[in-house]
Design a protein around this motif. Structure first.
Motif, PDB file in Angstrom:
ATOM      1  N   ILE B  60      85.696 121.895  -7.913  1.00  0.00           N
ATOM      2  CA  ILE B  60      86.710 121.429  -6.943  1.00  0.00           C
ATOM      3  C   ILE B  60      87.901 120.817  -7.688  1.00  0.00           C
ATOM      4  O   ILE B  60      89.059 121.079  -7.362  1.00  0.00           O
ATOM      5  N   ARG B  61      87.541 120.029  -8.727  1.00  0.00           N
ATOM      6  CA  ARG B  61      88.589 119.357  -9.510  1.00  0.00           C
ATOM      7  C   ARG B  61      89.526 120.415 -10.140  1.00  0.00           C
ATOM      8  O   ARG B  61      90.738 120.264 -10.124  1.00  0.00           O
ATOM      9  N   LYS B  62      88.899 121.481 -10.664  1.00  0.00           N
ATOM     10  CA  LYS B  62      89.675 122.561 -11.292  1.00  0.00           C
ATOM     11  C   LYS B  62      90.564 123.247 -10.238  1.00  0.00           C
ATOM     12  O   LYS B  62      91.739 123.535 -10.489  1.00  0.00           O
ATOM     13  N   ASP B  63      89.995 123.502  -9.060  1.00  0.00           N
ATOM     14  CA  ASP B  63      90.772 124.117  -7.954  1.00  0.00           C
ATOM     15  C   ASP B  63      91.998 123.272  -7.632  1.00  0.00           C
ATOM     16  O   ASP B  63      93.114 123.785  -7.478  1.00  0.00           O
ATOM     17  N   ILE B  64      91.770 121.975  -7.550  1.00  0.00           N
ATOM     18  CA  ILE B  64      92.865 121.059  -7.194  1.00  0.00           C
ATOM     19  C   ILE B  64      93.946 121.071  -8.286  1.00  0.00           C
ATOM     20  O   ILE B  64      95.139 121.096  -7.978  1.00  0.00           O
ATOM     21  N   HIS B 130      85.568 127.280  -0.087  1.00  0.00           N
ATOM     22  CA  HIS B 130      86.237 127.409   1.213  1.00  0.00           C
ATOM     23  C   HIS B 130      87.217 126.260   1.398  1.00  0.00           C
ATOM     24  O   HIS B 130      86.861 125.085   1.300  1.00  0.00           O
ATOM     25  N   LEU B 131      88.477 126.677   1.675  1.00  0.00           N
ATOM     26  CA  LEU B 131      89.521 125.692   1.957  1.00  0.00           C
ATOM     27  C   LEU B 131      89.570 125.582   3.479  1.00  0.00           C
ATOM     28  O   LEU B 131      89.711 126.591   4.168  1.00  0.00           O
ATOM     29  N   THR B 132      89.465 124.396   3.991  1.00  0.00           N
ATOM     30  CA  THR B 132      89.349 124.274   5.443  1.00  0.00           C
ATOM     31  C   THR B 132      90.077 123.047   5.973  1.00  0.00           C
ATOM     32  O   THR B 132      90.387 122.111   5.221  1.00  0.00           O
ATOM     33  N   SER B 133      90.308 123.064   7.268  1.00  0.00           N
ATOM     34  CA  SER B 133      91.000 121.943   7.913  1.00  0.00           C
ATOM     35  C   SER B 133      90.672 121.990   9.401  1.00  0.00           C
ATOM     36  O   SER B 133      90.378 123.077   9.950  1.00  0.00           O
ATOM     37  N   LEU B 134      90.727 120.843  10.029  1.00  0.00           N
ATOM     38  CA  LEU B 134      90.507 120.813  11.479  1.00  0.00           C
ATOM     39  C   LEU B 134      91.726 121.411  12.209  1.00  0.00           C
ATOM     40  O   LEU B 134      91.630 121.804  13.365  1.00  0.00           O
ATOM     41  N   ASN B 135      92.875 121.444  11.434  1.00  0.00           N
ATOM     42  CA  ASN B 135      94.102 121.948  12.033  1.00  0.00           C
ATOM     43  C   ASN B 135      94.775 122.930  11.067  1.00  0.00           C
ATOM     44  O   ASN B 135      95.842 122.668  10.524  1.00  0.00           O
ATOM     45  N   LYS B 174      75.831 122.381  -1.092  1.00  0.00           N
ATOM     46  CA  LYS B 174      77.167 122.468  -0.489  1.00  0.00           C
ATOM     47  C   LYS B 174      77.820 121.105  -0.614  1.00  0.00           C
ATOM     48  O   LYS B 174      77.245 120.087  -0.196  1.00  0.00           O
ATOM     49  N   LEU B 175      78.992 121.089  -1.224  1.00  0.00           N
ATOM     50  CA  LEU B 175      79.694 119.813  -1.421  1.00  0.00           C
ATOM     51  C   LEU B 175      81.147 119.983  -0.993  1.00  0.00           C
ATOM     52  O   LEU B 175      81.776 121.004  -1.293  1.00  0.00           O
ATOM     53  N   MET B 176      81.658 119.028  -0.279  1.00  0.00           N
ATOM     54  CA  MET B 176      83.050 119.102   0.163  1.00  0.00           C
ATOM     55  C   MET B 176      83.760 117.800  -0.161  1.00  0.00           C
ATOM     56  O   MET B 176      83.234 116.703   0.047  1.00  0.00           O
ATOM     57  N   ALA B 177      84.999 117.961  -0.707  1.00  0.00           N
ATOM     58  CA  ALA B 177      85.824 116.795  -1.029  1.00  0.00           C
ATOM     59  C   ALA B 177      87.101 116.847  -0.176  1.00  0.00           C
ATOM     60  O   ALA B 177      87.493 117.920   0.299  1.00  0.00           O
ATOM     61  N   THR B 178      87.747 115.718  -0.003  1.00  0.00           N
ATOM     62  CA  THR B 178      88.944 115.647   0.866  1.00  0.00           C
ATOM     63  C   THR B 178      90.164 116.234   0.147  1.00  0.00           C
ATOM     64  O   THR B 178      90.266 116.187  -1.078  1.00  0.00           O
ATOM     65  N   LEU B 179      91.049 116.766   0.936  1.00  0.00           N
ATOM     66  CA  LEU B 179      92.350 117.204   0.403  1.00  0.00           C
ATOM     67  C   LEU B 179      93.401 116.279   1.024  1.00  0.00           C
ATOM     68  O   LEU B 179      93.520 116.201   2.252  1.00  0.00           O
ATOM     69  N   ILE B 180      94.139 115.561   0.184  1.00  0.00           N
ATOM     70  CA  ILE B 180      95.130 114.594   0.674  1.00  0.00           C
ATOM     71  C   ILE B 180      96.519 115.253   0.659  1.00  0.00           C
ATOM     72  O   ILE B 180      96.854 115.969  -0.297  1.00  0.00           O
ATOM     73  N   ALA B 181      97.271 115.037   1.721  1.00  0.00           N
ATOM     74  CA  ALA B 181      98.630 115.603   1.795  1.00  0.00           C
ATOM     75  C   ALA B 181      99.552 114.902   0.811  1.00  0.00           C
ATOM     76  O   ALA B 181      99.692 113.680   0.865  1.00  0.00           O
ATOM     77  N   GLU B 182     100.131 115.691  -0.111  1.00  0.00           N
ATOM     78  CA  GLU B 182     101.091 115.139  -1.058  1.00  0.00           C
ATOM     79  C   GLU B 182     102.487 115.600  -0.663  1.00  0.00           C
ATOM     80  O   GLU B 182     102.641 116.487   0.196  1.00  0.00           O
ATOM     81  N   LEU B 203      88.015 120.750   0.680  1.00  0.00           N
ATOM     82  CA  LEU B 203      87.724 121.912  -0.156  1.00  0.00           C
ATOM     83  C   LEU B 203      86.213 121.898  -0.401  1.00  0.00           C
ATOM     84  O   LEU B 203      85.687 120.938  -0.973  1.00  0.00           O
ATOM     85  N   SER B 204      85.531 122.943   0.082  1.00  0.00           N
ATOM     86  CA  SER B 204      84.066 122.932  -0.087  1.00  0.00           C
ATOM     87  C   SER B 204      83.637 124.006  -1.083  1.00  0.00           C
ATOM     88  O   SER B 204      84.276 125.055  -1.178  1.00  0.00           O
ATOM     89  N   VAL B 205      82.567 123.714  -1.805  1.00  0.00           N
ATOM     90  CA  VAL B 205      81.950 124.731  -2.665  1.00  0.00           C
ATOM     91  C   VAL B 205      80.439 124.724  -2.429  1.00  0.00           C
ATOM     92  O   VAL B 205      79.849 123.664  -2.217  1.00  0.00           O
ATOM     93  N   SER B 206      79.860 125.914  -2.455  1.00  0.00           N
ATOM     94  CA  SER B 206      78.389 126.024  -2.333  1.00  0.00           C
ATOM     95  C   SER B 206      77.871 126.632  -3.624  1.00  0.00           C
ATOM     96  O   SER B 206      78.169 127.783  -3.949  1.00  0.00           O
ATOM     97  N   ILE B 207      77.137 125.809  -4.374  1.00  0.00           N
ATOM     98  CA  ILE B 207      76.624 126.221  -5.690  1.00  0.00           C
ATOM     99  C   ILE B 207      75.215 126.786  -5.504  1.00  0.00           C
ATOM    100  O   ILE B 207      74.362 126.107  -4.915  1.00  0.00           O
ATOM    101  N   PRO B 208      74.874 127.974  -6.020  1.00  0.00           N
ATOM    102  CA  PRO B 208      73.476 128.452  -5.939  1.00  0.00           C
ATOM    103  C   PRO B 208      72.565 127.532  -6.771  1.00  0.00           C
ATOM    104  O   PRO B 208      72.885 127.234  -7.923  1.00  0.00           O
ATOM    105  N   LEU B 209      71.482 127.097  -6.123  1.00  0.00           N
ATOM    106  CA  LEU B 209      70.598 126.136  -6.821  1.00  0.00           C
ATOM    107  C   LEU B 209      69.545 126.807  -7.701  1.00  0.00           C
ATOM    108  O   LEU B 209      68.847 126.121  -8.455  1.00  0.00           O
TER     109      LEU B 209
END
Lengths: 128, 360
Positions: B60-64, B130-135, B174-182, B203-209
């Motif tokens: 996620i950090r790399k994506d950001i 997966h990049l996602t938002s409620l809006n 499955k882990l999801m972190a917040t995306l803050i509006a800059e 931004l969520s990622v699902s890592i195969p365990l």
């Protein structure tokens, strides 16, 4: 040998009486004592070479008395007569200086025979 | 036979509590070893999940970071190819341009770039981003149920959400972190009403365990082997200690029996000595008197004295046997170098006789 003195030491008076009677009839001069102390006193008065000692006496034991006699009369022939003695105690008898030992009851003719042999032995020693 | 059984019972009675003690120690030892194994396995499993979380956070950090790089340049132009067509949701001027040589270029914004990178990642490593938002601007970016729940929690202040999920029969973290509006993001998203610092989505990622679980399985197998050996060494120690103790107790009991037997033999010898000593005295008198009587009869002499001795000695023998029958105490007296039972002292026959005499 003129005087054939025998000393019998036993704390049982009836045994002393019977032994004395028997040996007197056999021609011996018999002295008796009921304790070791009494026997030592007699040794000072009389010349005795053959002894019959009961191992268990009131104060001084037969073993102690035997040692005392051997000290003063090395030529003495001493017989032990005992009511009960283990093998270890009989071995102690040999060390103390007893020439032989007899378990009670012992037959009087047996004692007479060893007495005769004892005096014969003493006589032989004297001649040499 | 009876004595043998009695000794066996004695040994059994003494050994029984030791057996229970050894069994209790073994149970406690097994419980400790099992608890440690369970605790270690649990720690390993937590570690597996933590490792997967670290991997997810890194992705996620790399994506950001790439998104920031893209955003820093206000978007990046790339040639239009089959898989990279102009983004219909990007409504800006000069979205599509053409080079002087005629190559058509289209602008790739951070969201488009992230989506494309996620597709490559999914094909190559099985990681689902997966990049996602409620809006969202793009309807495909709408959250699934899990993501919707997480996004709502982000709006309440939570920074991260994770759990183990089964997707198409495979286990994922499955882990999801917040995306803050800059400030840079508002170029495209200001129209949606976002301000700088708002939670714009996640931004969520699902890592195969499976790869992590494979490592975990190997580590757990090692733990099973280590703890089995650990338990075995302890159990061997307990068992050896138990048998050593049993041997010691058996030896102790055997020695006690030997000592008792020696004491019994000593008692028997003391009694034999006393009987021989006490009876052989009158026996001697009886034998001597009889032999003298025999001689005197031959010479026709009086035997009254010897007969009275015989009677006295026989009476003495009677008294001795009465005393023997009435022994109630253990009393000894010195006899030569040893000791014998003092029959007179040990018996209460004479005491009774005296009491009877007094009563008369």
């Amino acid at each position: 040998m003129k005087e054939k003195n025998i000393l019998i030491v036993d704390d049982e008076p009836s045994v002393l009486r019977l032994f004395k009677l028997f040996f007197l009839r056999a021609g011996y001069n018999v002295l008796t004592a009921e304790s070791g102390e009494e026997a030592i006193e007699l040794l000072e008065e009389e010349k005795i070479l053959v002894f019959f000692l009961d191992l268990r006496l009131p104060k001084m034991s037969g073993l102690e008395l035997c040692r005392e006699i051997k000290k003063s009369i090395p030529m003495a022939i001493i017989y032990a007569i005992t009511g009960y003695a283990s093998l270890f105690e009989l071995s102690d008898c040999r060390v103390a200086g007893f020439d032989d030992y007899f378990n009670k009851p012992v037959s009087l003719p047996v004692l007479l025979k060893v007495t005769e042999e004892a005096f014969n032995k003493i006589e032989r020693w004297r001649k040499t | 036979m009876f004595l043998f059984k009695s000794n066996e019972n004695n040994i059994f009675k003494k050994i029984l509590p030791i057996k229970y003690l050894a069994l209790s120690i073994m149970i406690v030892w097994t419980f400790i070893a099992s608890s440690l194994l369970v605790w270690n396995i649990s720690t390993k499993k937590k570690g597996t999940l933590e490792n997967a979380k670290i991997e997810a956070r890194t992705l996620i950090r790399k994506d950001i970071l790439y998104r920031e790089w893209n955003s820093m340049h206000g978007g990046v132009y790339v040639p239009v190819i089959k898989d990279t067509v102009p983004n219909k949701y990007l409504n800006i001027l000069e979205r599509d341009v053409e080079t002087t040589s005629g190559t058509k270029l289209t602008m790739i914004n951070p969201s488009y770039m992230t989506r494309q990178v996620h597709e490559i990642e999914n094909k190559r490593d099985g990681v689902k981003g997966h990049l996602t938002s409620l809006n969202p601007i793009r309807p495909e970016n709408l959250p699934d149920a899990w993501e919707e729940k997480a996004l709502k929690l982000f709006h309440k202040g939570k920074k991260e959400e994770s759990s183990m999920e089964v997707i198409h029969n495979k286990v994922y973290l499955k882990l999801m972190a917040t995306l803050i509006a800059e400030k840079r993001c508002l170029k495209c998203h200001a129209a949606q009403g976002y301000k700088e610092g708002d939670i714009r989505g996640g931004l969520s990622v699902s890592i195969p365990l499976l790869p992590h679980k494979n490592i975990e399985r190997q580590q757990i197998q090692t733990l099973y082997i280590t703890y089995s050996l650990f338990w075995f060494v302890g159990a061997t120690g307990i068992t050896t200690g138990f048998f050593f103790l049993i041997k010691k107790i058996k030896n102790q009991i055997t020695n006690e029996i030997k000592i008792k037997d020696q004491e019994r033999l000593q008692g028997v010898l003391e009694m034999a000595g006393a009987v021989c000593h006490e009876l052989n005295q009158p026996f001697q008198a009886v034998l001597s008197a009889s032999e003298i009587i025999q001689i005197k009869i031959e010479h026709e002499e009086s035997i009254s004295e010897e007969v009275s001795i015989l009677i006295d000695e026989l009476k003495k023998m009677g008294t001795i046997t009465e005393n023997l029958m009435n022994i109630t105490k253990y009393k000894t007296k010195k006899y030569l170098n040893g000791s014998i039972i003092d029959i007179d002292e040990a018996s209460n026959y004479n005491t009774h006789k005296k009491l009877k005499g007094k009563n008369k």
